[in-house]
Design an enzyme around this catalytic site. Structure first.
Site, PDB file in Angstrom:
ATOM      1  N   LYS A   1      15.148  -2.654 -69.329  1.00  0.00           N
ATOM      2  CA  LYS A   1      14.633  -2.775 -67.953  1.00  0.00           C
ATOM      3  C   LYS A   1      13.576  -3.884 -67.908  1.00  0.00           C
ATOM      4  CE  LYS A   1      11.233   0.129 -66.636  1.00  0.00           C
ATOM      5  NZ  LYS A   1      10.001  -0.480 -66.116  1.00  0.00           N
ATOM      6  N   ASN A   2      12.683  -3.893 -68.898  1.00  0.00           N
ATOM      7  CA  ASN A   2      11.532  -4.799 -68.831  1.00  0.00           C
ATOM      8  C   ASN A   2      11.846  -6.238 -69.212  1.00  0.00           C
ATOM      9  OD1 ASN A   2      10.147  -2.636 -67.887  1.00  0.00           O
ATOM     10  ND2 ASN A   2       8.988  -2.254 -69.766  1.00  0.00           N
ATOM     11  N   LEU A  35      -4.926 -12.156 -64.103  1.00  0.00           N
ATOM     12  CA  LEU A  35      -4.478 -13.125 -65.122  1.00  0.00           C
ATOM     13  C   LEU A  35      -3.284 -13.939 -64.611  1.00  0.00           C
ATOM     14  CD1 LEU A  35      -4.845 -10.772 -68.217  1.00  0.00           C
ATOM     15  CD2 LEU A  35      -6.425 -12.598 -67.493  1.00  0.00           C
ATOM     16  N   ARG A  70      13.891   5.563 -62.463  1.00  0.00           N
ATOM     17  CA  ARG A  70      13.439   4.158 -62.364  1.00  0.00           C
ATOM     18  C   ARG A  70      13.735   3.412 -63.650  1.00  0.00           C
ATOM     19  NH1 ARG A  70       7.671   3.449 -61.912  1.00  0.00           N
ATOM     20  NH2 ARG A  70       8.437   1.384 -62.371  1.00  0.00           N
ATOM     21  N   ARG A  83       5.981  -2.532 -59.170  1.00  0.00           N
ATOM     22  CA  ARG A  83       5.018  -3.434 -59.817  1.00  0.00           C
ATOM     23  C   ARG A  83       5.726  -4.652 -60.382  1.00  0.00           C
ATOM     24  NH1 ARG A  83       0.088  -5.138 -61.686  1.00  0.00           N
ATOM     25  NH2 ARG A  83       0.449  -6.265 -63.605  1.00  0.00           N
ATOM     26  N   ARG A 107      -3.643  -1.741 -62.558  1.00  0.00           N
ATOM     27  CA  ARG A 107      -2.599  -2.778 -62.624  1.00  0.00           C
ATOM     28  C   ARG A 107      -3.047  -4.084 -61.936  1.00  0.00           C
ATOM     29  NH1 ARG A 107       2.078  -0.140 -64.203  1.00  0.00           N
ATOM     30  NH2 ARG A 107       2.635  -2.115 -65.171  1.00  0.00           N
ATOM     31  N   PRO A 108      -4.197  -4.645 -62.324  1.00  0.00           N
ATOM     32  CA  PRO A 108      -4.659  -5.900 -61.704  1.00  0.00           C
ATOM     33  C   PRO A 108      -3.695  -7.059 -61.988  1.00  0.00           C
ATOM     34  CG  PRO A 108      -5.928  -5.419 -63.657  1.00  0.00           C
ATOM     35  CD  PRO A 108      -5.071  -4.227 -63.424  1.00  0.00           C
ATOM     36  N   ILE A 109      -3.831  -8.145 -61.213  1.00  0.00           N
ATOM     37  CA  ILE A 109      -2.997  -9.334 -61.477  1.00  0.00           C
ATOM     38  C   ILE A 109      -3.869 -10.592 -61.615  1.00  0.00           C
ATOM     39  CG2 ILE A 109      -0.888  -8.460 -60.363  1.00  0.00           C
ATOM     40  CD1 ILE A 109      -1.720 -10.205 -57.924  1.00  0.00           C
ATOM     41  N   CYS A 116      -0.794   1.969 -59.837  1.00  0.00           N
ATOM     42  CA  CYS A 116       0.121   3.104 -60.001  1.00  0.00           C
ATOM     43  C   CYS A 116      -0.626   4.144 -60.835  1.00  0.00           C
ATOM     44  CB  CYS A 116       1.432   2.678 -60.638  1.00  0.00           C
ATOM     45  SG  CYS A 116       1.209   2.076 -62.279  1.00  0.00           S
ATOM     46  N   ASP A 173       4.305   2.293 -73.949  1.00  0.00           N
ATOM     47  CA  ASP A 173       5.401   2.949 -73.228  1.00  0.00           C
ATOM     48  C   ASP A 173       6.068   4.052 -74.035  1.00  0.00           C
ATOM     49  OD1 ASP A 173       6.593  -0.057 -71.530  1.00  0.00           O
ATOM     50  OD2 ASP A 173       4.858   1.250 -71.233  1.00  0.00           O
ATOM     51  N   ILE A 201      -4.162   0.405 -73.951  1.00  0.00           N
ATOM     52  CA  ILE A 201      -3.631  -0.572 -72.988  1.00  0.00           C
ATOM     53  C   ILE A 201      -3.953  -0.202 -71.553  1.00  0.00           C
ATOM     54  CG2 ILE A 201      -1.542  -1.793 -72.205  1.00  0.00           C
ATOM     55  CD1 ILE A 201      -2.317  -2.413 -75.123  1.00  0.00           C
TER      56      ILE A 201
HETATM   57  C1  EPZ Z   1       4.697  -4.460 -68.641  1.00  0.00           C
HETATM   58  O1  EPZ Z   1       3.851  -4.241 -67.533  1.00  0.00           O
HETATM   59  C2  EPZ Z   1       5.723  -3.334 -68.600  1.00  0.00           C
HETATM   60  N1  EPZ Z   1       6.463  -3.383 -67.331  1.00  0.00           N
HETATM   61  C3  EPZ Z   1       5.037  -1.976 -68.733  1.00  0.00           C
HETATM   62  O2  EPZ Z   1       6.072  -0.996 -68.827  1.00  0.00           O
HETATM   63  C4  EPZ Z   1       4.249  -1.963 -70.042  1.00  0.00           C
HETATM   64  O3  EPZ Z   1       3.554  -0.729 -70.140  1.00  0.00           O
HETATM   65  C5  EPZ Z   1       3.237  -3.121 -70.037  1.00  0.00           C
HETATM   66  O4  EPZ Z   1       3.944  -4.370 -69.865  1.00  0.00           O
HETATM   67  C6  EPZ Z   1       2.455  -3.198 -71.343  1.00  0.00           C
HETATM   68  O5  EPZ Z   1       3.337  -3.313 -72.415  1.00  0.00           O
HETATM   69  C7  EPZ Z   1       7.399  -4.339 -67.140  1.00  0.00           C
HETATM   70  O6  EPZ Z   1       7.621  -5.187 -67.982  1.00  0.00           O
HETATM   71  C8  EPZ Z   1       8.149  -4.285 -65.839  1.00  0.00           C
HETATM   72  P1  EPZ Z   1       0.501  -5.977 -68.675  1.00  0.00           P
HETATM   73  P2  EPZ Z   1       2.762  -5.381 -67.122  1.00  0.00           P
HETATM   74  O7  EPZ Z   1       0.241  -7.050 -67.689  1.00  0.00           O
HETATM   75  O8  EPZ Z   1       3.230  -6.704 -67.522  1.00  0.00           O
HETATM   76  C9  EPZ Z   1      -4.097  -5.548 -67.910  1.00  0.00           C
HETATM   77  C10 EPZ Z   1       7.244   0.938 -68.234  1.00  0.00           C
HETATM   78  O9  EPZ Z   1       6.972   2.131 -68.412  1.00  0.00           O
HETATM   79  N2  EPZ Z   1      -3.910  -6.686 -67.000  1.00  0.00           N
HETATM   80  O10 EPZ Z   1       1.011  -6.346 -70.028  1.00  0.00           O
HETATM   81  O11 EPZ Z   1       2.405  -5.131 -65.693  1.00  0.00           O
HETATM   82  C11 EPZ Z   1      -3.393  -4.297 -67.405  1.00  0.00           C
HETATM   83  O12 EPZ Z   1      -4.220  -3.594 -66.490  1.00  0.00           O
HETATM   84  C12 EPZ Z   1       6.157  -0.012 -67.769  1.00  0.00           C
HETATM   85  O13 EPZ Z   1       8.379   0.411 -68.423  1.00  0.00           O
HETATM   86  C13 EPZ Z   1      -5.044  -7.299 -66.463  1.00  0.00           C
HETATM   87  O14 EPZ Z   1      -6.172  -6.884 -66.712  1.00  0.00           O
HETATM   88  O15 EPZ Z   1       1.538  -4.946 -68.030  1.00  0.00           O
HETATM   89  C14 EPZ Z   1      -3.166  -3.527 -68.681  1.00  0.00           C
HETATM   90  O16 EPZ Z   1      -4.355  -2.840 -69.018  1.00  0.00           O
HETATM   91  C15 EPZ Z   1       4.837   0.694 -67.498  1.00  0.00           C
HETATM   92  N3  EPZ Z   1      -4.866  -8.351 -65.617  1.00  0.00           N
HETATM   93  C16 EPZ Z   1      -2.904  -4.625 -69.719  1.00  0.00           C
HETATM   94  O17 EPZ Z   1      -3.443  -5.826 -69.149  1.00  0.00           O
HETATM   95  C17 EPZ Z   1      -3.622  -8.845 -65.306  1.00  0.00           C
HETATM   96  O18 EPZ Z   1      -3.527  -9.835 -64.537  1.00  0.00           O
HETATM   97  C18 EPZ Z   1      -1.434  -4.851 -70.025  1.00  0.00           C
HETATM   98  O19 EPZ Z   1      -0.785  -5.058 -68.794  1.00  0.00           O
HETATM   99  C19 EPZ Z   1      -2.489  -8.203 -65.865  1.00  0.00           C
HETATM  100  C20 EPZ Z   1      -2.664  -7.142 -66.717  1.00  0.00           C
END
Ligand code: EPZ
Length: 420
Positions: A22-23, A124, A398, A91, A120-122, A115, A306, A328
């Site tokens: 999925k990811n 970065l 999902r 997301r 889930r900030p963006i 969620c 995950d 994480i």
């Molecule tokens: C991906 O989410 C996966 N989803 C998540 O899987 C997975 O848990 C996560 O990576 C971590 O491995 C998909 O790929 C669709 P991150 P993503 O940005 O990319 C912080 C599942 O169950 N962060 O790697 O959204 C964030 O808050 C899902 O399949 C910032 O601070 O996760 C987190 O603490 C759940 N600023 C950490 O980084 C940002 O701009 C990792 O988040 C982005 C993220």
């Protein structure tokens, strides 16, 4: 709403086919927006998340066909903003921003909601887009990104919890059509990022270093259509390995990638669940009593966040104290209170859960809360004596393709029922 009705206590036996990731599929489907030529993506899992992404591509103007695991996308002419109602629901839809910015030099995306597992900030993602020369405005719950042109640049994309998976994919996609060279430092090393890079290179991009902490993208003028097969889903595979161990069974996974699961296999072996490779298959069996282990979730190639909830269900069965630390996400222990309803003894201390394992679990009605917490409840229900009803399994649909059918094939007594 639908529920799973599980009659536990049956060891799982047999073979299960692992679906596409999925990811990896979500950002790869978004990447098809980068070209006006058709793309064909194989082994896309049929999930509500992938179906949402298909709807989002269609709402942007692409023609999309999704038939028996193959998605054909032709984004001949597209518009730069997606239907709010769709984007806010998932997301993963944030990863259309990079391709839209690269192709149209504008993107209007609704801010993805938080969620249940955290904010889930963006920030970065936005930092990366700005480094490439985009102007970012946030108002009314929308991100408006515009750029006269995108120019290659170096950037550090690590955040408070380490790298960002979708943030790395987003910036990589935007940089493919930028003028000049982009270097992403502290890039995410997940296999899904490598799969996106491989697809982009098949489209004519020039990316090197994916899988490591520094990714270099030499911008090109145009990308063409390509055909690609998505990697197997390592999180689904881990879920079935753990279910085999939790039910004292023996399960063969077809199509799993052992090289994507080293941390999980290592921890399972330590906990008394042996996982062996045989060709492209993985065989999990519980060969001795379960033992307590300590687990800390980390960015890849560490133990995946995950798989944290599923591992907690297994360790609730292991006599002794296991400590699970989540590094994480800030609140990814929603499954703890539901596991307690099945008799698990777990205390939360800050980022850690202290699991006092070994008491047999007994079935009860429980509530799913997020995708992986739901999987943990199914595993616990399969191991518990008596009946467990897991409610709100739309969370599960999902991210797991036909999970109940796959489990029934392994001998589990599990039915999908309307929640009473
Ligand atoms: C991906 O989410 C996966 N989803 C998540 O899987 C997975 O848990 C996560 O990576 C971590 O491995 C998909 O790929 C669709 P991150 P993503 O940005 O990319 C912080 C599942 O169950 N962060 O790697 O959204 C964030 O808050 C899902 O399949 C910032 O601070 O996760 C987190 O603490 C759940 N600023 C950490 O980084 C940002 O701009 C990792 O988040 C982005 C993220």
């Amino acid at each position: 709403m639908e529920s799973f009705l599980i009659k536990g206590g049956v060891p799982l036996h047999g073979e299960v086919e692992i679906s596409g990731s999925k990811n990896a599929a979500l950002p790869i489907l978004a990447a098809t927006l980068l070209t006006d030529e058709p793309c064909i993506i194989h082994r896309v899992p049929d999930l509500s998340d992938t179906r949402f992404m298909v709807q989002i591509l269609q709402s942007l103007g692409a023609t999309v066909r999704f038939e028996s695991g193959t998605v054909t996308v032709h984004a001949k002419k597209i518009k730069g903003y997606a239907d709010y109602d769709l984007v806010r629901k998932m997301r993963g839809s944030i990863c259309i921003a990079g391709p839209l910015l690269a192709r149209l030099h504008k993107a209007r995306i609704s801010l993805p909601g938080g969620c249940i597992i955290g904010a889930r900030p963006i920030n970065l993602h936005l930092k990366g887009f700005e480094a490439l020369g985009a102007n970012i405005k946030i108002e009314g719950g929308y991100i408006d990104a515009t750029a006269k042109r995108l120019t290659g640049n170096s950037m550090f994309l690590g955040g408070r919890a380490g790298p960002t998976v979708l943030g790395t994919a987003n910036i990589m996609m935007a940089a493919t059509l930028a003028d000049g060279v982009t270097v992403i430092e502290s890039a995410a090393c997940e296999p899904e990022v490598v799969d996106v890079a491989n697809f982009l290179n098949a489209m004519g991009a020039d990316i090197s270093g994916a899988g490591g902490p520094t990714i270099t993208i030499n911008g090109v003028k145009k990308l063409h259509g390509a055909e690609h097969e998505v990697i197997p889903d390592r999180i689904e595979a881990a879920t079935f390995l753990i279910a085999a161990g939790a039910t004292n069974g023996e399960v063969t996974l077809r199509g799993a990638r052992a090289d994507h699961l080293r941390a999980v296999i290592d921890k399972l072996n330590e906990a008394g669940v042996s996982v062996e490779r045989s060709g492209t298959n993985l065989i999990a069996r519980r060969n001795k009593k379960l033992k307590p282990v300590d687990v800390t979730t980390l960015p890849y190639s560490g133990f995946p966040t995950d798989v944290q909830a599923q591992m907690m269900s297994l360790l609730a069965l292991a006599p002794g104290i296991s400590i699970i630390t989540e590094r994480i996400f800030e609140s990814r222990f929603m499954h703890v209170s539901e596991l307690a309803r099945l008799g698990a003894e777990i205390e939360i201390e800050g980022p850690s859960a202290i699991v006092k394992g070994g008491k047999p679990l007994s079935g009860a009605p429980v509530m799913a809360s997020d995708l992986r917490a739901s999987a943990a409840l199914v595993i616990a229900g399969l191991a518990a004596k008596g009946a467990t009803q897991v409610n709100r399994i739309y969370h599960l649909d999902r991210g797991y393709e036909k999970m109940d059918a796959k489990l029934r094939k392994l001998g589990a007594r599990i039915q999908r029922v309307e929640e009473k």
